[in-house]
Write a protein that holds these residues in place. Sequence first.
Motif, mmCIF file in Angstrom:
data_model
loop_
_atom_site.group_PDB
_atom_site.id
_atom_site.type_symbol
_atom_site.label_atom_id
_atom_site.label_comp_id
_atom_site.label_asym_id
_atom_site.label_seq_id
_atom_site.Cartn_x
_atom_site.Cartn_y
_atom_site.Cartn_z
ATOM 1 N N LEU A 173 41.121 42.110 70.715
ATOM 2 C CA LEU A 173 40.013 42.774 71.399
ATOM 3 C C LEU A 173 40.053 44.274 71.137
ATOM 4 O O LEU A 173 41.123 44.879 71.088
ATOM 5 N N LEU A 196 38.966 42.253 80.234
ATOM 6 C CA LEU A 196 39.535 41.651 79.035
ATOM 7 C C LEU A 196 39.651 40.136 79.136
ATOM 8 O O LEU A 196 39.399 39.423 78.162
ATOM 9 N N VAL A 199 36.731 37.869 78.095
ATOM 10 C CA VAL A 199 36.504 37.854 76.653
ATOM 11 C C VAL A 199 37.580 37.029 75.939
ATOM 12 O O VAL A 199 37.338 36.470 74.863
#
Length: 286
Positions: A173, A196, A199
């Motif tokens: 990421l 985070l 995702v």
Amino acid sequence: MTSLQSSLRPVPRAAWWIINVSLAALFLYPFWVVVSQSIKSPAEAAAAPPTLFPGSFSWGNFAKLFSNENGGAGFIQQLGNSVMVSIGATLLTIVLSTLAGYGFARLRFRGSNLLFFATLATFMIPFQAVITPLYLVLHQIGLTNNLLGLMLVYTTFNLPFGIFLMRNSFAALPSSIEEAALVDGCGVLRAMVRVLLPVAIPGVISTALFTFFASWNEFFAALILMTDQSKYTLPVALNVLSSGTFGTLDWGALQAGVAVTIIPCIVIYVLLQKYYVGGMLTGAMK
């Protein structure tokens, strides 16, 4: 020439389909044998040589498997044990591997890479090599013949791979996402959970599926650590069922038990396969 080329174009595609159908049939054939044996009558299921298709459809093997006269109450309890241990180990592994994976990916500290590789090195330790000292440790703290102890064992052996997947998922990421959350006032933990983690869902689901399947199908540790039949999980229960009573073996009931063990894994995988493939690809690319 153009017409010849156009006539040859479908050939590679047809060959591709033939290869895929052949591989699918190869892998589905054992599953079909289990299902077909489980829905046959007891006499037909025990016939030699076995038939590929049942002559008559019957749910009698599943009814016998869960009936009291065949120890069905115990089988239901053992099914519940497998569900409890597998889900518990999966949840615990997800939490620990997410936190550790985030730490290895984002919180750089001296020796972090060395510690990460040391964690991965545990893959090279055979499970059978540590079962004896592990049994002694669990015995000293009173967790032998205990579902919680078995859950902790499964978590321990699935955690390194879970950390590997989650570390690579977080590392893939862009750091700008986290930095924007920190600028907006989020703490480190809140930024991980709120920003985070959504995702990185493919990595989380891949870790969950890998842990659940490994825990659901594990036999050796459950056989060693569980001495009470009421604490058995499904693989151990099927081993007991396969031994038969007084030298006799009910093939139909045994295959019905195998089907009960296989079907939940197939359903879960089919529903979540796109996330699983995405998470595994993330781990492979990193």
